[in-house]
Design a protein around this motif. Structure first.
Motif, PDB file in Angstrom:
ATOM      1  N   LYS A   8     -36.028 -93.157  86.920  1.00 32.42           N
ATOM      2  CA  LYS A   8     -36.069 -91.979  87.785  1.00 32.42           C
ATOM      3  C   LYS A   8     -37.522 -91.560  88.056  1.00 32.42           C
ATOM      4  CE  LYS A   8     -33.105 -88.721  86.999  1.00 32.42           C
ATOM      5  NZ  LYS A   8     -32.418 -87.550  86.406  1.00 32.42           N
ATOM      6  N   GLU A   9     -38.326 -91.528  87.012  1.00 29.31           N
ATOM      7  CA  GLU A   9     -39.750 -91.195  87.143  1.00 29.31           C
ATOM      8  C   GLU A   9     -40.464 -92.181  88.068  1.00 29.31           C
ATOM      9  OE1 GLU A   9     -43.650 -89.655  86.201  1.00 29.31           O
ATOM     10  OE2 GLU A   9     -41.676 -88.771  85.846  1.00 29.31           O
ATOM     11  N   LEU A  10     -40.193 -93.442  87.883  1.00 28.12           N
ATOM     12  CA  LEU A  10     -40.818 -94.483  88.697  1.00 28.12           C
ATOM     13  C   LEU A  10     -40.414 -94.349  90.161  1.00 28.12           C
ATOM     14  CD1 LEU A  10     -42.566 -97.050  88.632  1.00 28.12           C
ATOM     15  CD2 LEU A  10     -40.479 -98.338  88.174  1.00 28.12           C
ATOM     16  N   ARG A  11     -39.158 -94.093  90.408  1.00 26.05           N
ATOM     17  CA  ARG A  11     -38.673 -93.940  91.789  1.00 26.05           C
ATOM     18  C   ARG A  11     -39.275 -92.700  92.455  1.00 26.05           C
ATOM     19  NH1 ARG A  11     -37.360 -98.927  92.754  1.00 26.05           N
ATOM     20  NH2 ARG A  11     -35.357 -99.603  91.968  1.00 26.05           N
ATOM     21  N   GLN A  12     -39.487 -91.645  91.695  1.00 25.79           N
ATOM     22  CA  GLN A  12     -40.042 -90.408  92.255  1.00 25.79           C
ATOM     23  C   GLN A  12     -41.540 -90.503  92.516  1.00 25.79           C
ATOM     24  OE1 GLN A  12     -38.902 -87.371  89.458  1.00 25.79           O
ATOM     25  NE2 GLN A  12     -36.887 -87.089  90.376  1.00 25.79           N
ATOM     26  N   HIS A  13     -42.275 -91.170  91.619  1.00 25.38           N
ATOM     27  CA  HIS A  13     -43.728 -91.130  91.690  1.00 25.38           C
ATOM     28  C   HIS A  13     -44.406 -92.478  91.892  1.00 25.38           C
ATOM     29  CE1 HIS A  13     -43.514 -86.938  90.555  1.00 25.38           C
ATOM     30  NE2 HIS A  13     -42.723 -87.280  89.549  1.00 25.38           N
TER      31      HIS A  13
END
Length: 122
Positions: free
Chosen positions: A29-34
């Motif tokens: 999720k973090e990777l997809r967001q940032h």
């Protein structure tokens, strides 16, 4: 900061610890967001040599990887199982950058940077 400008990310979980698989989902999720929009993601279930202690079923992890369009592989860092294979699969999905900075085709180029002088010994 960890993945700025990255072409690929390998997110690893421990097949013997369900909690690590849940944590992996937060990292995705973090990777997809940032992270970069076209980053190639690989999910690696490590410690496949300890299948007797498995808490995360391979099918569950594969289904999750498929749902986020990620590469999936189970590995053993200890026994060098599927380590090269995950990098090979990633290399097949990274687009080639052309001289203008665009992309064309599949794969990527490796090359050496020119150095001012080459030393052959001490």
């Amino acid at each position: 900061m960890y993945y700025r400008g990255s072409a690929a990310a390998i997110i690893v979980y421990d097949i013997t610890k369900e909690e690590s698989f849940q944590t992996l989902k937060n990292w995705v999720k973090e990777l997809r967001q940032h992270g970069p929009p076209n980053i190639v993601v690989a999910i690696a279930g490590n410690k496949c040599d300890l299948s007797d202690a498995r808490e995360v079923q391979e099918k569950d992890a594969k289904d999750y990887a498929d749902s986020i369009h990620a590469i999936f592989v189970e590995t053993s860092a200890k026994n060098a199982i599927n380590i090269n294979e995950v990098f090979i699969e990633i290399s097949k999905r990274i687009p080639v950058a052309d001289a203008a900075g665009g992309t064309s085709g599949k794969g990527f180029k490796l090359g050496r940077q020119a150095s001012e002088s080459r030393r052959t010994c001490c």
